[in-house]
Write a protein that holds these residues in place. Structure first.
Motif, PDB file in Angstrom:
ATOM      1  N   VAL A 131       0.846  -1.185   0.000  1.00  0.00           N
ATOM      2  CA  VAL A 131       0.000   0.000   0.000  1.00  0.00           C
ATOM      3  C   VAL A 131       0.887   1.244   0.000  1.00  0.00           C
ATOM      4  O   VAL A 131       1.785   1.389   0.839  1.00  0.00           O
ATOM      5  CB  VAL A 131      -0.935   0.048   1.224  1.00  0.00           C
ATOM      6  N   GLY A 132       0.644   2.125  -0.956  1.00  0.00           N
ATOM      7  CA  GLY A 132       1.367   3.384  -1.017  1.00  0.00           C
ATOM      8  C   GLY A 132       0.426   4.557  -0.833  1.00  0.00           C
ATOM      9  O   GLY A 132      -0.794   4.417  -0.932  1.00  0.00           O
ATOM     10  N   LEU A 133       1.015   5.712  -0.578  1.00  0.00           N
ATOM     11  CA  LEU A 133       0.221   6.931  -0.396  1.00  0.00           C
ATOM     12  C   LEU A 133       0.766   8.015  -1.315  1.00  0.00           C
ATOM     13  O   LEU A 133       1.963   8.323  -1.301  1.00  0.00           O
ATOM     14  CB  LEU A 133       0.292   7.398   1.065  1.00  0.00           C
ATOM     15  N   GLU A 134      -0.119   8.578  -2.138  1.00  0.00           N
ATOM     16  CA  GLU A 134       0.276   9.655  -3.040  1.00  0.00           C
ATOM     17  C   GLU A 134      -0.314  10.960  -2.521  1.00  0.00           C
ATOM     18  O   GLU A 134      -1.528  11.116  -2.425  1.00  0.00           O
ATOM     19  CB  GLU A 134      -0.236   9.370  -4.449  1.00  0.00           C
ATOM     20  N   THR A 135       0.563  11.895  -2.173  1.00  0.00           N
ATOM     21  CA  THR A 135       0.120  13.182  -1.650  1.00  0.00           C
ATOM     22  C   THR A 135       0.367  14.278  -2.685  1.00  0.00           C
ATOM     23  O   THR A 135       1.098  14.075  -3.658  1.00  0.00           O
ATOM     24  CB  THR A 135       0.863  13.531  -0.346  1.00  0.00           C
ATOM     25  N   LYS A 136      -0.216  15.444  -2.453  1.00  0.00           N
ATOM     26  CA  LYS A 136      -0.053  16.541  -3.405  1.00  0.00           C
ATOM     27  C   LYS A 136       1.365  17.099  -3.399  1.00  0.00           C
ATOM     28  O   LYS A 136       1.826  17.658  -4.379  1.00  0.00           O
ATOM     29  CB  LYS A 136      -1.051  17.658  -3.083  1.00  0.00           C
ATOM     30  N   ILE A 156      -2.656   2.200  -4.340  1.00  0.00           N
ATOM     31  CA  ILE A 156      -2.168   3.520  -3.974  1.00  0.00           C
ATOM     32  C   ILE A 156      -3.361   4.393  -3.609  1.00  0.00           C
ATOM     33  O   ILE A 156      -4.310   4.512  -4.383  1.00  0.00           O
ATOM     34  CB  ILE A 156      -1.371   4.169  -5.121  1.00  0.00           C
ATOM     35  N   GLN A 157      -3.304   4.984  -2.442  1.00  0.00           N
ATOM     36  CA  GLN A 157      -4.346   5.899  -1.984  1.00  0.00           C
ATOM     37  C   GLN A 157      -3.883   7.337  -2.208  1.00  0.00           C
ATOM     38  O   GLN A 157      -2.723   7.671  -1.967  1.00  0.00           O
ATOM     39  CB  GLN A 157      -4.625   5.668  -0.490  1.00  0.00           C
ATOM     40  N   LYS A 158      -4.784   8.181  -2.705  1.00  0.00           N
ATOM     41  CA  LYS A 158      -4.468   9.587  -2.929  1.00  0.00           C
ATOM     42  C   LYS A 158      -5.111  10.439  -1.847  1.00  0.00           C
ATOM     43  O   LYS A 158      -6.336  10.449  -1.683  1.00  0.00           O
ATOM     44  CB  LYS A 158      -4.953  10.026  -4.313  1.00  0.00           C
ATOM     45  N   PRO A 218      -1.183  12.199   5.042  1.00  0.00           N
ATOM     46  CA  PRO A 218      -1.552  10.943   5.707  1.00  0.00           C
ATOM     47  C   PRO A 218      -2.621  11.170   6.781  1.00  0.00           C
ATOM     48  O   PRO A 218      -2.592  12.178   7.499  1.00  0.00           O
ATOM     49  CB  PRO A 218      -0.232  10.485   6.346  1.00  0.00           C
ATOM     50  N   ASP A 219      -3.577  10.266   6.850  1.00  0.00           N
ATOM     51  CA  ASP A 219      -4.598  10.318   7.887  1.00  0.00           C
ATOM     52  C   ASP A 219      -3.968   9.974   9.229  1.00  0.00           C
ATOM     53  O   ASP A 219      -3.253   8.986   9.352  1.00  0.00           O
ATOM     54  CB  ASP A 219      -5.721   9.329   7.567  1.00  0.00           C
ATOM     55  N   SER A 220      -4.212  10.799  10.235  1.00  0.00           N
ATOM     56  CA  SER A 220      -3.547  10.610  11.530  1.00  0.00           C
ATOM     57  C   SER A 220      -3.953   9.318  12.226  1.00  0.00           C
ATOM     58  O   SER A 220      -3.185   8.762  13.017  1.00  0.00           O
ATOM     59  CB  SER A 220      -3.847  11.793  12.451  1.00  0.00           C
ATOM     60  N   ALA A 221      -5.142   8.811  11.923  1.00  0.00           N
ATOM     61  CA  ALA A 221      -5.625   7.608  12.605  1.00  0.00           C
ATOM     62  C   ALA A 221      -5.303   6.326  11.855  1.00  0.00           C
ATOM     63  O   ALA A 221      -4.936   5.312  12.467  1.00  0.00           O
ATOM     64  CB  ALA A 221      -7.137   7.706  12.834  1.00  0.00           C
ATOM     65  N   THR A 222      -5.442   6.349  10.525  1.00  0.00           N
ATOM     66  CA  THR A 222      -5.274   5.105   9.755  1.00  0.00           C
ATOM     67  C   THR A 222      -4.319   5.236   8.573  1.00  0.00           C
ATOM     68  O   THR A 222      -4.206   4.309   7.769  1.00  0.00           O
ATOM     69  CB  THR A 222      -6.634   4.627   9.218  1.00  0.00           C
ATOM     70  N   TYR A 223      -3.668   6.383   8.419  1.00  0.00           N
ATOM     71  CA  TYR A 223      -2.706   6.655   7.355  1.00  0.00           C
ATOM     72  C   TYR A 223      -3.390   6.830   5.992  1.00  0.00           C
ATOM     73  O   TYR A 223      -3.067   7.729   5.246  1.00  0.00           O
ATOM     74  CB  TYR A 223      -1.657   5.540   7.277  1.00  0.00           C
ATOM     75  N   ILE A 224      -4.333   5.938   5.646  1.00  0.00           N
ATOM     76  CA  ILE A 224      -4.976   5.970   4.336  1.00  0.00           C
ATOM     77  C   ILE A 224      -6.473   6.303   4.405  1.00  0.00           C
ATOM     78  O   ILE A 224      -7.142   6.363   3.378  1.00  0.00           O
ATOM     79  CB  ILE A 224      -4.821   4.622   3.600  1.00  0.00           C
TER      80      ILE A 224
END
Length: 420
Positions: A13-18, A49-51, A55-61
C-alpha cells in the motif's frame, strides 16, 4: 531464502500526496518496496495507492480505504500488508483492527532484511538495538511475545528469542546492547588506530543498495564478498588489502548500501559501522548507471553522507554497470573530473578506475626533504616504514632523505625535527 511455499503473501500500500517529499512517485517507491519484500522472502500478490492531501492521523490511508483493504486481504488470502511509509504505533494498531491482518511498514521490512544479513557481532547488536527501539513504542495492546506474526517478515532478528515483549525488559535489554556496542566500538577504534600507524590508505565503497558495490569489491580486491542482484545483499563492513600492479597498496572497505525513506534513527543505529566511511581517506560513490532513478539515488546517498559528516571527504564517482548502457544517450562520464565509468562485472575500464584511485590517493601525500642527524637514526627507520622513499644519501651532517609522506605524518616528522 525461504522456499516458495513458505513465502508470505504480501499486499503493498502506497500513499500519493499533493506534495511528495522526494523525487519518487508513489508507484516507483512501491516498485522498490516490492524488491525489498522479495529480498525478505515474501511474494507480492497485489498493490494499491491511496491519494490524499496528507496521511490520515488515525489510519494513514483513511478508514474507508482501510475497510476496502479488509475485503482485499480476505479475498486474496493475504498474510501481510506492508505500507510504503512509516506508520505511527496508533496507525498500525488501528489498521490491524480494521483489516484483520498483520500490518507493518517499510521500516520494519528493512530491519527484517538487516537481521537476515547481519553476520558480525557488531552488526547483530546494531540490528537488535534498532529493532528494540522500533518495537518499544508499539508495545501497547500487543501479546506476550514476539510471535504475534507467527514468524516471517518483521519478526526476525537477533533479539527474537531473548526476551518476552515487556517494556521493562526491553528497556533493560536496550541498555545492555548499548553497553556491548560501546565495547565493540572501542575495539573497532583500536583497530583503526592500529591501521593509522601504517602507511596504507583506506578506500571505502559507498552508494545506493544494489549499485554493485560488492561486485566492485570483488573485482578490485579479489574478495569473497557476497554479490547478489538483491537489495542489501551484504550488510557487514568487509575490509581487504588491494595491491595494484602499478601503484600504492590500499585497504578497500565495503559497507552497507543506502536506500530512500531510511529513517534517521536507523542511520544513527548504524553510525559505528558507517564510521568506516567517515574515517576513509577516499570514498568511491558507486552508482547504477542505468537505473531510471539514478539521480534520486545519488541524492539519497549524498544526504546520508551529510548526516554522518562524510560529505566533504575526497570522492570518486563510479558509474557502474556501464556495459548495460549501450545505445544510451546519457553523457559518457569518462572525461569528467573525479568520475569513472566501469563495469565491475565484465572488468570494463577497471584499469582507469585504478589509475583514478591512485591519483586521488596521491593528493593526500606531500614530498619532504630532511636531513636526519646521525644520533637520531631511529627516525630514518621510521621514514622507511611510513613513507615512499624517493632518494637518500649519507652526508657530513647526517642522512639526507627525500620521501613522500601522508600529510599528517609529514607534520609529525616536522615537529620532531624542530626538537632535534
Amino acid at each position: 531464502m525461504a522456499q516458495q511455499k513458505d513465502r508470505q503473501r504480501t499486499f503493498l500500500v502506497g500513499l500519493e500526496t499533493k506534495s511528495p517529499a522526494t523525487g519518487w512517485s508513489a508507484s516507483e517507491s512501491l516498485d522498490e518496496l516490492a524488491r525489498l519484500i522479495d529480498t525478505a522472502g515474501g511474494t507480492v500478490v497485489g498493490r494499491d495507492i491511496q491519494k490524499l492531501n496528507r496521511p490520515d492521523s488515525a489510519t494513514y490511508i483513511g478508514r474507508g480505504k482501510a475497510e476496502e483493504l479488509h475485503q482485499i486481504a480476505q479475498e486474496a488470502e493475504v498474510d501481510l500488508i506492508v505500507f510504503d511509509g512509516e506508520l505511527s504505533p496508533v496507525q498500525q494498531r488501528n489498521l490491524e483492527a480494521i483489516v484483520q491482518c498483520v500490518v507493518i511498514d517499510r521500516t520494519a521490512v528493512i530491519l527484517d532484511i538487516f537481521a537476515l544479513r547481519a553476520r558480525s557481532r557488531e552488526a547483530k547488536l546494531q540490528v537488535e538495538l534498532a529493532q528494540l527501539n522500533y518495537m518499544l513504542p508499539r508495545m501497547t495492546g500487543r501479546g506476550v511475545d514476539l510471535s504475534r506474526l507467527g514468524g516471517g517478515i518483521g519478526t526476525r532478528g537477533p533479539g527474537e528469542t531473548k526476551l518476552e515483549v515487556d517494556r521493562r525488559k526491553i528497556r533493560n535489554r536496550i541498555a545492555n546492547v548499548k553497553k556491548e556496542l560501546l565495547e565493540v566500538k572501542a575495539h573497532r577504534a583500536r583497530l583503526r588506530q592500529s591501521r593509522a600507524s601504517q602507511p596504507l590508505p583506506v578506500v571505502a565503497l559507498t552508494g545506493y543498495t544494489n549499485a554493485g558495490k560488492s561486485t566492485l569489491h570483488r573485482a578490485l580486491a579479489g574478495s569473497d564478498v557476497l554479490a547478489e542482484n538483491r537489495l542489501f545483499a551484504t550488510f557487514d563492513a568487509t575490509t581487504r588489502r588491494v595491491d595494484p600492479p602499478n601503484g600504492e597498496p590500499f585497504l578497500l572497505v565495503d559497507t552497507v548500501g543506502f536506500i530512500h525513506k531510511l529513517p534517521t534513527f536507523l542511520v544513527a543505529a548504524f553510525r559505528s559501522t558507517l564510521e568506516e566511511v567517515k574515517e576513509a581517506d577516499l570514498l568511491l560513490h558507486v552508482v547504477d548507471a542505468g537505473h531510471p532513478k539514478r539521480d534520486e539515488q545519488m541524492e539519497t546517498v549524498q544526504s546520508v553522507l551529510d548526516e554522518i559528516g562524510a560529505a566533504n571527504k575526497p570522492m570518486l564517482l563510479v558509474y557502474n554497470k556501464w556495459d548495460q548502457m549501450a545505445g544510451s544517450d546519457y553523457p559518457h562520464p569518462f572525461r569528467q573530473t573525479n568520475t569513472v565509468a566501469v563495469s565491475a562485472l565484465t572488468g570494463e575500464n577497471m584499469d582507469a578506475l585504478q589509475h583514478a584511485i591512485q591519483q586521488a590517493l596521491s593528493a593526500r601525500r606531500v614530498t619532504v626533504e630532511v636531513t636526519i642527524p646521525f644520533d637520531k637514526t631511529e627516525w630514518v627507520s621510521w621514514i622507511f616504514d611510513h613513507g615512499r622513499m624517493l632518494a637518500h644519501q649519507h652526508r657530513l651532517d647526517g642522512t639526507y632523505i627525500k620521501v613522500e609522506l601522508e600529510k599528517n605524518l609529514a607534520n609529525k616528522l616536522s615537529r620532531q625535527l624542530k626538537d632535534m
